[in-house]
Structures are given as C-alpha cells and as structure tokens.
Enzyme design. Structure first.
Site, PDB file in Angstrom:
ATOM      1  N   ARG A  78       0.812  -1.191   0.000  1.00 22.04           N
ATOM      2  CA  ARG A  78       0.000   0.000   0.000  1.00 22.04           C
ATOM      3  C   ARG A  78       0.850   1.245   0.000  1.00 22.04           C
ATOM      4  NH1 ARG A  78      -3.505   1.042   4.465  1.00 22.04           N
ATOM      5  NH2 ARG A  78      -1.692   0.208   5.544  1.00 22.04           N
ATOM      6  N   SER A 146       8.101  -5.434   6.347  1.00 21.12           N
ATOM      7  CA  SER A 146       7.834  -6.337   7.468  1.00 21.12           C
ATOM      8  C   SER A 146       8.513  -7.692   7.346  1.00 21.12           C
ATOM      9  CB  SER A 146       6.328  -6.486   7.634  1.00 21.12           C
ATOM     10  OG  SER A 146       5.772  -5.204   7.783  1.00 21.12           O
ATOM     11  N   ASP A 199       6.339  -3.328  10.513  1.00 28.15           N
ATOM     12  CA  ASP A 199       4.919  -3.045  10.795  1.00 28.15           C
ATOM     13  C   ASP A 199       4.601  -3.030  12.293  1.00 28.15           C
ATOM     14  OD1 ASP A 199       5.265  -5.770  10.956  1.00 28.15           O
ATOM     15  OD2 ASP A 199       3.532  -6.300   9.736  1.00 28.15           O
TER      16      ASP A 199
HETATM   17 MG    MG Z   1       0.204  -5.858   7.546  1.00 26.69          MG
END
Ligand code: MG
Ligand code: ADP
Length: 460
Positions: A78, A146, A199
C-alpha cells in the site's frame, strides 16, 4: 461407528497435543522473557533477534506536514499519503492505494519487485494535487518493510531473510532502502526514504499517536511479530551514544521464537518441513493467519485417511496445500446456524467435501477451535513475556499499559480475539489486568510509518 471412533481419536490427540493450560503458558512467557534478554545482550544471542529499530522517539501528536508511507509485507502493498496537522487537527487528510503483488514477483528478483513498487509510487505522485506539496521540499517516505532487517540507522538496513510467502534470494543481505531508492530514481520518483520500519514498530507508533500509554505493538495477521519500548540502557548490545529520550523501540521478531515448552503437533512438524523456511519462524507457524487454515487442513486430511467421514480423499481437495485459509476456518468457527450450514458450504466449496453429517461438521468446528485457541493463547503468553520484561501489569505496577494490536487475524476473527483477551486476564490475574488495555490499532504500517517519517524528517 469404528469410523467415528477413529476420527474422534484424531481429534482427542490433537486436543491433547495443542493443550496450553496456564502452567504451560507461564513457561512460554518465562521463556519469551529469557530469550528477549539473551537477544538484547549480544547479536545472535537468541533465536529472536531483538532488532534495534533506531526509533528512539515515538510520535507526540504535534507532527505537521505531508508524508508518505509504503507498506510491504503481506499479500498487498500500500501507498499512503497523509497530511498531519498538529495536536488539534491530527490527520487532516489521508489517501491510500492498495496494489496486490503478482505472485511471481514474490520469488523473482529484487529489482523487479522494487521496480514494481516504484512504478506504483510514481502513479500516486502523478495523481496528486500540485499545491499539496511545498515546491522546495523533497517528499518524505516511511517505508514499512515487514521482514527481519538488520538496521544500522533509522533509514537503512539489510535484509536478514524473507518470511511468509516471499523468497527473493538476491535481496538477502542487501540494503532494502538503497534498493528502493535506486528503483525510485529509475522511475523518476523524487522522494527520500526517511525511515525504515517494521509493521510492529509502525503499529506501536500509530497506537502511541492516539494514546500515550501504548507500550507494545503486536501484529497478528499473515505473520506475527511484536515491538515494544525498551530502556536504551537495558540493551547491552547497543553501541554508541544512548538516545536523549533514554528509550529505544525494539522489534522482537518473536515469530522465530522457539522453546521446548511450546505445544507442537505432528501437523506443525510436517507443515514446517514442507514450508519455504523449514526450522524457522516456529512461533509464527503456530499462531499466525498464514498457517492456521493449513494446520486445520492437515488434521482433516488425517481424518480422511483414517475414515470415510469425508468420502474418498482423492475426490476431495484435502491434499492441496493451503487450500483452506484462515478466513475459512474463522467463518466455520463462527457458524451460528443450527445445522452448521456455513461449515457445510465451506467444506463443499473449498474442499469438495459433500454430504457430511451434523456430527462431522461439529467435529470440524471443534478442530478450528482447538487450533485457534492454541494460537490465541500462545500469542497472549508472548505478550505476557514482554510485559514482564518491562515490568508492566505485574504486581505493584499501577500504570495504565496499552497494547496496540493490528492484523487481519485479530481484527476479523472474533473467537481468536476473545480467547487472546481472556487468556491475558487468566495469566495476569484480575487485579493486574485492570490497568491493561488491548486496542485494535489499524493502519500502523501505513500511518505509523508516515508518523515516524515525520518524527525523523530532514526539515524538522
Ligand atoms: Mg500488515
Ligand atoms: P498482512 O498481515 O498481510 O499485512 P493483514 O493484517 O490484513 O495483512 O492480515 C491478513 C491476514 O489476516 C490473512 O492472511 C489472514 O490470515 C487473516 N485474516 C483475514 N481475514 C480473516 C478472517 N475473516 N478471519 C480470520 N483471519 C483472517
């Protein structure tokens, strides 16, 4: 009847092997705490890496300006753009765009993946309003990546290894910020990566932005991990000058936690052996959303091989790995219809198992319950380990402690969430849990990254 008995035996054995009574969970919490200390002592001191994030200041609410975030770590990535407007107005504007990552890029090469990301960024910039950005200032980006990274500063870090569904060999050992920065230049994106975060760290930051008592951030989604605020002086392996704040956010990478007291079954062992990363991320494989459905599938396959409750195995899809996903087991677990219609549908649609008896469907629900309860209880034990390490929610501690949790597993699986929360109370006791709050904190990997980018802006 013998059929049913065989199936019931499989379930009984599963229940036994997954059992996580309080005594065992206390051992897990103690082992987690001990591993945390070992990982803080020296590099490589524990299976959990206890990564120094170089985030020594969490957001206060005073941040101002336009910031970007890029979130890479799951099935989608994103791009987020926010306008922060200080204490009163907070997030004045927020736009985001989600792009699913073509599977072949998850195991291709680094330049293809980063090129794909940079071109998506270029599109976002092309679409934005002209007067939103100060002409003479470079755009600043918080990059949420992440996967385990060895950080050397707030905005650089080399990839230690891939986890989850990613496996791009030529990226391991490389500085992921440099790779991204290079790809952005190629695509004409003028942006500075001002923070590289995980994250979990982002979730901690986003949680803190809204509540100053947040001390731990946890991810329970495709994967699982936790970050928390440590005293910088309690990190023996930390070299160099201690940060002014006296604090340092530690990314535990608890997904790789292992202890002999973990309840591990034959299904977990087989899943691990056939995984992309055998022997690694054992805790994550017991608790995270990528794996719960797959564990259940393996149990169902075993039952199918010992009985005819599901019909002929080869007429079903039970042998297809990862065909049963965690959202499916969540839906079955949550089935409130009297005849377990949702279970029947899921079995039929996902596994081509038809004409099951109500008893058989009840058994399927029980299997989901066993696997998910173990997951939630282990996650709670991990959190208790961290709380003990920092002396929070322990006898004598009166401070309010908030745990920010993000991830689809926690958000969308009510039975999981309830079990996690009740297990925390069970382990900490009524008294201590009164000052403990668990908060769903969405968008840590987006907003959190933008907030940390703001806190480490070159213009502030
Ligand atoms: Mg996530
Ligand atoms: P990621 O971890 O990939 O960044 P999310 O935090 O959104 O993304 O988590 C997605 C994961 O959450 C999925 O892989 C799945 O395991 C789990 N999940 C999503 N929806 C549900 C659901 N309805 N029930 C249980 N688990 C779910």
């Amino acid at each position: 009847v013998a059929e049913v008995a065989a199936a019931e035996r499989v379930v009984a054995e599963l229940r036994e092997a997954c059992a996580a009574p309080p005594a065992r969970l206390n051992d897990v919490a103690a082992a987690m705490e001990a591993e945390m200390r070992a990982g803080l002592r020296e590099e490589g001191g524990s299976k959990i890496k206890m990564i120094i994030s170089y985030v020594d200041n969490l957001p206060t609410g005073n941040e101002e300006g336009f910031f970007y975030a890029l979130d890479l770590g799951g099935t989608n990535f994103r791009v987020l753009r926010v306008q922060l407007a200080g204490k009163e107005k907070r997030v004045a504007k927020r736009e985001s765009k989600e792009v699913s990552i073509p599977p072949h890029l998850m195991s291709g090469n680094a330049s293809e993946l980063f090129g794909f990301i940079a071109s998506a960024l270029a599109k976002v910039i092309a679409e934005e309003g002209r007067n939103d950005v100060f002409q003479d200032e470079q755009r600043e980006l918080g990059f949420t990546f992440s996967f385990p990274v060895r950080q050397t500063s707030i905005a650089s870090g080399t990839l230690i290894k891939w986890t989850k569904a990613f496996s791009i060999d030529d990226a391991v050992g490389e500085d992921v910020v440099a790779e991204l920065q290079m790809a952005m230049e190629k695509h004409g994106v003028d942006m500075r990566v001002s923070a590289l975060i995980n994250d979990t760290v982002g979730t901690l930051a986003a949680g803190r932005y809204n509540d100053e008592d947040v001390v731990i951030g946890v991810i329970l989604g495709t994967g699982s991990n936790a970050a928390y605020v440590e005293e910088a002086s309690a990190i023996p392996k930390f070299e160099g000058e201690l940060p002014k704040s006296g604090n340092m956010v530690i990314n535990t990478e608890w997904g790789n936690f292992y202890s002999s007291c973990l309840p591990i079954t034959e299904y977990d062992q087989a899943l691990d052996e056939e995984s992309l990363n055998p022997g690694e991320q054992i805790f994550e494989k017991l608790i995270s959303g990528m794996y719960l459905g797959e564990i259940v599938r393996r149990v169902l396959l075993k039952i199918a091989s010992q009985s005819t409750l599901f019909g002929k195995v080869n007429h079903t899809k039970l042998k297809t790995r990862f065909i049963l996903r965690t959202p499916d087991i969540s839906a079955m677990h949550h089935d409130e219809t009297a005849d377990l219609r949702v279970v029947a549908e899921k079995l039929a649609d996902n596994l081509k198992i038809k004409d099951t008896s109500l008893e058989t469907r009840k058994m399927v629900v029980e299997i989901c319950d066993i696997v998910t309860s173990r997951s939630a209880r282990l996650a709670a034990a991990g959190i208790v380990g961290i709380l003990r390490k920092i002396g929070r929610a322990v006898p004598g501690d009166e401070r309010r402690s908030v745990i920010a949790i993000d991830g689809g597993l926690f958000e969308h699986y009510p039975e999981f969430r309830q079990c996690l929360e009740s297990t925390l109370v069970e382990l900490l006791g009524e008294e201590a849990s009164r000052s403990l709050v668990v908060k769903l904190t969405k968008d840590g990997s987006g907003l959190g990254a933008a907030l940390i980018a703001a806190a480490h802006s070159q213009y502030q």
